[in-house]
Design a protein around this motif. Structure first.
Motif, mmCIF file in Angstrom:
data_model
loop_
_atom_site.group_PDB
_atom_site.id
_atom_site.type_symbol
_atom_site.label_atom_id
_atom_site.label_comp_id
_atom_site.label_asym_id
_atom_site.label_seq_id
_atom_site.Cartn_x
_atom_site.Cartn_y
_atom_site.Cartn_z
ATOM 1 N N THR A 40 -3.816 -2.830 -20.554
ATOM 2 C CA THR A 40 -4.942 -3.286 -19.736
ATOM 3 C C THR A 40 -4.676 -2.825 -18.305
ATOM 4 O OG1 THR A 40 -5.258 -5.230 -21.144
ATOM 5 C CG2 THR A 40 -6.298 -5.265 -18.970
ATOM 6 N N TRP A 41 -5.567 -1.955 -17.809
ATOM 7 C CA TRP A 41 -5.376 -1.341 -16.488
ATOM 8 C C TRP A 41 -6.525 -1.714 -15.562
ATOM 9 C CZ3 TRP A 41 -6.316 4.535 -15.408
ATOM 10 C CH2 TRP A 41 -6.020 4.815 -14.060
ATOM 11 N N PRO A 42 -6.337 -2.634 -14.652
ATOM 12 C CA PRO A 42 -7.384 -2.945 -13.681
ATOM 13 C C PRO A 42 -7.304 -1.967 -12.502
ATOM 14 C CG PRO A 42 -5.823 -4.788 -13.983
ATOM 15 C CD PRO A 42 -5.198 -3.552 -14.530
ATOM 16 N N VAL A 86 -12.590 -2.090 -11.935
ATOM 17 C CA VAL A 86 -12.946 -1.401 -13.172
ATOM 18 C C VAL A 86 -11.741 -1.524 -14.100
ATOM 19 C CG1 VAL A 86 -13.589 0.789 -14.243
ATOM 20 C CG2 VAL A 86 -14.446 0.213 -11.948
ATOM 21 N N THR A 87 -11.955 -2.110 -15.274
ATOM 22 C CA THR A 87 -10.829 -2.412 -16.164
ATOM 23 C C THR A 87 -10.856 -1.542 -17.407
ATOM 24 O OG1 THR A 87 -10.853 -4.717 -15.424
ATOM 25 C CG2 THR A 87 -9.628 -4.231 -17.435
ATOM 26 N N VAL A 88 -9.717 -0.938 -17.698
ATOM 27 C CA VAL A 88 -9.545 -0.161 -18.930
ATOM 28 C C VAL A 88 -8.705 -0.990 -19.895
ATOM 29 C CG1 VAL A 88 -8.604 1.940 -19.955
ATOM 30 C CG2 VAL A 88 -9.648 2.019 -17.679
ATOM 31 N N THR A 89 -9.233 -1.195 -21.098
ATOM 32 C CA THR A 89 -8.490 -1.889 -22.151
ATOM 33 C C THR A 89 -8.451 -0.969 -23.361
ATOM 34 O OG1 THR A 89 -9.285 -4.023 -21.356
ATOM 35 C CG2 THR A 89 -8.311 -3.973 -23.551
ATOM 36 N N ILE A 146 -2.920 7.024 -15.409
ATOM 37 C CA ILE A 146 -2.345 6.239 -14.315
ATOM 38 C C ILE A 146 -1.537 7.149 -13.395
ATOM 39 C CG2 ILE A 146 -0.673 4.413 -13.754
ATOM 40 C CD1 ILE A 146 -1.561 2.984 -16.318
ATOM 41 N N ALA A 147 -0.823 8.077 -14.003
ATOM 42 C CA ALA A 147 -0.026 9.012 -13.208
ATOM 43 C C ALA A 147 -0.903 9.986 -12.423
ATOM 44 C CB ALA A 147 0.931 9.790 -14.113
ATOM 45 N N LYS A 148 -2.147 10.185 -12.887
ATOM 46 C CA LYS A 148 -3.048 11.135 -12.231
ATOM 47 C C LYS A 148 -4.088 10.464 -11.347
ATOM 48 C CE LYS A 148 -2.807 14.561 -15.976
ATOM 49 N NZ LYS A 148 -3.612 15.264 -17.025
ATOM 50 N N GLN A 149 -3.951 9.156 -11.132
ATOM 51 C CA GLN A 149 -5.001 8.457 -10.386
ATOM 52 C C GLN A 149 -5.110 8.961 -8.946
ATOM 53 O OE1 GLN A 149 -4.172 4.240 -9.488
ATOM 54 N NE2 GLN A 149 -2.172 4.555 -10.416
ATOM 55 N N GLY A 150 -4.097 9.674 -8.480
ATOM 56 C CA GLY A 150 -4.182 10.279 -7.157
ATOM 57 C C GLY A 150 -5.321 11.281 -7.069
ATOM 58 N N ASP A 151 -5.786 11.794 -8.236
ATOM 59 C CA ASP A 151 -6.910 12.734 -8.236
ATOM 60 C C ASP A 151 -8.178 12.082 -7.706
ATOM 61 O OD1 ASP A 151 -5.153 14.500 -9.334
ATOM 62 O OD2 ASP A 151 -5.998 14.453 -11.361
ATOM 63 N N GLN A 201 -0.976 -4.393 -17.540
ATOM 64 C CA GLN A 201 -0.312 -5.182 -18.581
ATOM 65 C C GLN A 201 -0.166 -4.358 -19.854
ATOM 66 O OE1 GLN A 201 -2.376 -8.867 -19.204
ATOM 67 N NE2 GLN A 201 -2.109 -9.557 -17.092
ATOM 68 N N TYR A 202 1.039 -4.376 -20.403
ATOM 69 C CA TYR A 202 1.316 -3.719 -21.679
ATOM 70 C C TYR A 202 1.650 -4.794 -22.702
ATOM 71 C CZ TYR A 202 1.730 0.563 -18.912
ATOM 72 O OH TYR A 202 1.495 1.614 -18.064
ATOM 73 N N GLU A 203 1.051 -4.661 -23.889
ATOM 74 C CA GLU A 203 1.269 -5.658 -24.935
ATOM 75 C C GLU A 203 1.645 -4.978 -26.246
ATOM 76 O OE1 GLU A 203 -1.842 -8.846 -25.022
ATOM 77 O OE2 GLU A 203 -2.827 -7.538 -23.564
ATOM 78 N N PHE A 204 2.254 -5.782 -27.120
ATOM 79 C CA PHE A 204 2.539 -5.323 -28.481
ATOM 80 C C PHE A 204 1.843 -6.302 -29.425
ATOM 81 C CE2 PHE A 204 5.343 -5.238 -32.295
ATOM 82 C CZ PHE A 204 5.042 -3.951 -32.691
ATOM 83 N N VAL A 205 0.682 -5.881 -29.939
ATOM 84 C CA VAL A 205 -0.147 -6.785 -30.723
ATOM 85 C C VAL A 205 0.095 -6.668 -32.233
ATOM 86 C CG1 VAL A 205 -1.941 -6.870 -28.971
ATOM 87 C CG2 VAL A 205 -2.052 -5.109 -30.729
#
Length: 233
Positions: A53-55, A122-125, A136-141, A159-163
């Motif tokens: 989950t990336w806000p 803006v949230t990515v799930t 995430i590593a390229k968000q500088g673009d 947040q990283y999860e193991f579901v």
């Protein structure tokens, strides 16, 4: 007459023998009832996270709310385009309602060059953790698009999860019990006894933690179970 007495006497003797055997068995059972050993079994496994989950937080400041909302809408569009271009599916993106802070309503805020702060999230799930990590590593673009991303705040952390945890529970429980048995057998050997049957066992305490603070996308799954065995000579 003597022959008639033989059968009752034999029955009496057999009854006395059986009674003695049962008494002995009962005494042996009573004596060994408290001969137990409780051991803990541990099983650990490292697994990659299967959900992220990336806000993505951005802010706009100014004095005119309508223009601020237009700028926020443009920013959200650029972020969404960046994500979709990077392979994120549209149903994995959610746009939060903008939040407005009026600085003139705060007594401690004085001499500010602007009145409003509008925050957009803006949230990515997604279950495609590797793909999102690359973005995430390229968000500088996004800076080239004029989008300034605010750093992780306490309320908007990645947040990283193991579901898929339930699928591995039975195998890990089995491994924990096997490890407990190894420990119990060593204890029995040291005490010149033999391991008997399991008297009791708990369901095990499971925990999922980050492997370390630098790789939160790698999880350490851990289970500890307590097993009690009876001992025999």
């Amino acid at each position: 007459m003597k022959e008639k007495m033989i059968i009752p006497a034999a029955l009496i003797a057999l009854s006395v023998f059986c009674l003695g055997w049962f008494i002995k068995a009962g005494i042996d059972d009573f004596a060994s009832k408290d001969r137990k050993v409780s051991v803990k079994g541990l099983a650990e496994q490292e697994v990659p996270a299967d959900k992220v989950t990336w806000p993505i937080v951005s802010k706009e400041v100014g004095n005119d709310l309508p223009s601020l909302y237009d700028r926020i809408a443009a920013t959200q569009s650029k972020i969404k385009a960046f994500l979709i271009k990077g392979g994120v599916k549209e149903n994995e993106i959610s746009l939060g309602a903008p939040q407005v802070a009026d600085l003139t309503a705060r007594e401690y805020e004085t001499n500010k060059a602007y009145r409003y702060i509008v925050t957009s999230v803006v949230t990515v799930t997604s279950n495609n953790v590797d793909q999102v990590r690359q973005l995430i590593a390229k968000q500088g673009d996004l800076l080239r698009e004029g989008v300034a991303i605010t750093g992780d705040s306490y309320d908007n952390q990645i947040q990283y999860e193991f579901v898929a945890f339930k699928e591995m529970k039975p195998k890990m429980m089995q491994e924990a019990i096997e490890n407990a048995q190894v420990t119990a057998e060593q204890f029995a050997k040291n005490s010149h006894s033999k391991l008997n049957k399991i008297v009791s066992a708990d369901q095990g305490q499971f925990s999922i933690e980050n492997r370390d603070e630098y790789t939160p996308w790698i999880k350490k799954v851990r289970v500890v179970t307590t097993v009690t065995y009876s001992l025999k000579d």
